[in-house]
Design a protein around this motif. Structure first.
Motif, mmCIF file in Angstrom:
data_model
loop_
_atom_site.group_PDB
_atom_site.id
_atom_site.type_symbol
_atom_site.label_atom_id
_atom_site.label_comp_id
_atom_site.label_asym_id
_atom_site.label_seq_id
_atom_site.Cartn_x
_atom_site.Cartn_y
_atom_site.Cartn_z
ATOM 1 N N LEU A 87 43.563 5.493 -22.397
ATOM 2 C CA LEU A 87 42.397 4.680 -22.056
ATOM 3 C C LEU A 87 41.421 4.512 -23.220
ATOM 4 N N PHE A 88 41.486 5.398 -24.206
ATOM 5 C CA PHE A 88 40.500 5.368 -25.286
ATOM 6 C C PHE A 88 40.736 4.191 -26.229
ATOM 7 N N SER A 89 39.634 3.635 -26.672
ATOM 8 C CA SER A 89 39.667 2.590 -27.699
ATOM 9 C C SER A 89 38.392 2.721 -28.525
ATOM 10 N N ILE B 63 40.571 6.896 -14.878
ATOM 11 C CA ILE B 63 41.746 7.755 -15.070
ATOM 12 C C ILE B 63 42.500 7.808 -13.746
ATOM 13 N N PRO B 64 43.777 7.425 -13.720
ATOM 14 C CA PRO B 64 44.509 7.456 -12.450
ATOM 15 C C PRO B 64 44.854 8.877 -12.010
ATOM 16 N N MET B 65 45.232 8.975 -10.743
ATOM 17 C CA MET B 65 45.492 10.261 -10.103
ATOM 18 C C MET B 65 46.809 10.170 -9.344
ATOM 19 N N ASN B 66 47.616 11.231 -9.381
ATOM 20 C CA ASN B 66 48.870 11.219 -8.629
ATOM 21 C C ASN B 66 48.652 11.629 -7.181
ATOM 22 N N ASP B 67 49.716 11.649 -6.388
ATOM 23 C CA ASP B 67 49.597 11.904 -4.958
ATOM 24 C C ASP B 67 49.199 13.345 -4.637
ATOM 25 N N MET C 250 40.379 17.990 -21.574
ATOM 26 C CA MET C 250 39.897 16.612 -21.473
ATOM 27 C C MET C 250 38.712 16.363 -22.409
ATOM 28 N N ILE C 251 37.866 17.367 -22.580
ATOM 29 C CA ILE C 251 36.763 17.241 -23.534
ATOM 30 C C ILE C 251 37.305 17.145 -24.962
ATOM 31 N N GLU C 252 38.285 17.995 -25.276
ATOM 32 C CA GLU C 252 38.887 17.964 -26.621
ATOM 33 C C GLU C 252 39.485 16.592 -26.925
ATOM 34 N N ASP D 265 46.144 12.006 -14.308
ATOM 35 C CA ASP D 265 47.232 11.702 -15.245
ATOM 36 C C ASP D 265 46.664 11.794 -16.664
ATOM 37 N N ILE D 266 46.913 12.900 -17.327
ATOM 38 C CA ILE D 266 46.304 13.145 -18.639
ATOM 39 C C ILE D 266 46.872 12.201 -19.696
ATOM 40 N N ASP D 267 48.142 11.853 -19.605
ATOM 41 C CA ASP D 267 48.707 10.891 -20.562
ATOM 42 C C ASP D 267 48.032 9.530 -20.414
#
Length: 407
Positions: free
Chosen positions: A161-163, A145-149, A187-189, A154-156
């Motif tokens: 990422l899910f497949s 999961i990427p992260m901003n500065d 995030m769990i939901e 980044d929740i979107d």
């Protein structure tokens, strides 16, 4: 802050009365480990002086009282995190072992070639390396999961990422290097919509934030005693009963068996299936004193005090010439990481130590974070409920002195 009495709290920690390099100790390395109140220290001494014995196996008196005291801790932990059942509480060596148990005992049977594991960009090495080892062994893939500065996930991007190949998600509740509090419940939901289980690394959350694993609906939840004013060498893995029952044991040995012959071994029931061998008994017993200590003060009171202190320290340090904060998320807990232009974090740490001020410098076992910011490491000030604004003021003076010497 209610009835929070900082002087009463500080009086409970004997080490805070010592000097370092001729100066009163100021300890801002609580993210690495917290100090222990006298209630925990007395409990450790009492164990060895009054009840030292192995547990779960003896019929004699000392074994019985040691076993009873150890199982009190399991009940305390269940209530502390509001697990549904006592047998969902596995006593481990710490967060690292807890994560490794899930990676091994859930990962090996249920994750295969080309399957995917989601972690985040802000993980401690202990929530990266076990999954990498599993990927090397099974041919599965790590998705990040990427992260901003600011140090926010980044929740979107996480949702994307899910497949159908996603088999587990594992991420930290609070970043040890940035202090970011992640939106754990949301995030769990998201993961559960895809029928994917979630492991939460709560090593940096459990001492700061009230936790209810049923309300969060966490599938696995890991934390360490030594970061919550308890002994080293003890931690917890919570897992939902259904998942733990599906998983094979982590290690073979005493206590995790019901019956052994040379032809076949029958494993013990939960939680003992995952507790092979003699544990760190006194640490397990004295985790009770740490939980009692936190609950006597109250996590809400602790959080309010620490949040106020975090705001005060952030505002104070912001005026240091050349300072840059690493991790400026909107929701943070008890960590200030920073760099100062033109000065290596290690040099700042050494000069502060000469003044009796303990901070952590380096990558904080989170090298991918440092790579994202393009830095070798940070100075990390991590706060606990026994720290004070006066200590922050002394840190400010010490940091100004360090910067002046090193510029």
């Amino acid at each position: 802050m209610g009835n929070f009495d900082i002087q009463k709290v500080r009086a409970d920690f004997p080490i805070l009365r010592r000097e370092v390099n001729g100066k009163p100790l100021i300890y801002f390395d609580n993210g690495a480990t917290t100090h222990k109140p006298k209630q925990v220290i007395d409990g450790i001494v009492d164990y060895y002086a009054q009840m030292n014995s192995n547990i779960h196996r003896g019929v004699h008196y000392l074994s019985q009282i040691s076993t009873d005291a150890f199982e009190v801790t399991r009940r305390k932990v269940r209530a502390f995190i509001n697990a549904k059942h006592e047998h969902e509480i596995i006593i481990t060596k710490g967060t690292t072992e807890s994560i490794n148990i899930v990676a091994s005992c859930y990962g090996r049977p249920f994750i295969g070639e080309d399957d995917e594991i989601i972690i985040s960009a802000m993980e401690h090495h202990s929530n990266i390396v076990p999954w990498q080892m599993l990927c090397d062994e099974k041919g599965c893939k790590l998705r990040v999961i990427p992260m901003n500065d600011k140090g926010e996930l980044d929740i979107d991007a996480y949702k994307a990422l899910f497949s159908e190949r996603t088999k587990i998600v594992s991420f930290t509740y609070v970043s040890n290097a940035l202090g970011t509090i992640n939106p754990v419940k949301e995030m769990i939901e998201i993961a559960h919509r895809h029928h994917v289980p979630v492991l939460i690394d709560a090593a940096q959350a459990i001492q700061h934030i009230a936790v209810d694993v049923q309300e969060l609906d966490a599938d696995f939840f890991a934390f360490s005693g030594h970061k919550m004013y308890g002994p080293t060498g003890v931690g917890v893995l919570y897992g939902k009963e259904e998942l733990l029952n599906k998983m094979p044991p982590y290690q073979g040995g005493g206590d995790m068996i019901r019956d052994v012959t040379f032809e076949k071994t029958t494993y013990n029931d939960l939680p003992f299936k995952f507790e092979a061998g003699t544990p760190n008994i006194e640490a397990g017993i004295c985790l009770t004193q740490a939980i009692d200590y936190i609950q006597d003060i109250g996590l809400d009171a602790i959080k309010a005090y620490e949040d106020d202190l975090l705001g005060y320290a952030t505002e104070k340090l912001a005026v240091i010439e050349g300072i840059r904060f690493i991790g400026t998320a909107a929701h943070k807990s008890s960590v200030i990481s920073f760099v100062v232009d033109g000065i290596h974090p290690y040099d700042i740490g050494v000069i502060l130590d000469k003044q009796g001020i303990a901070v952590r410098t380096g990558h904080h076992c989170a090298q991918p974070i440092m790579s994202q910011y393009g830095i070798p490491g940070t100075v990390r000030v991590s706060l606990a409920m026994y720290n004070t604004k006066e200590e922050v003021d002394t840190l400010m003076v010490g940091l100004e002195r360090a910067v002046a010497m090193l510029k």
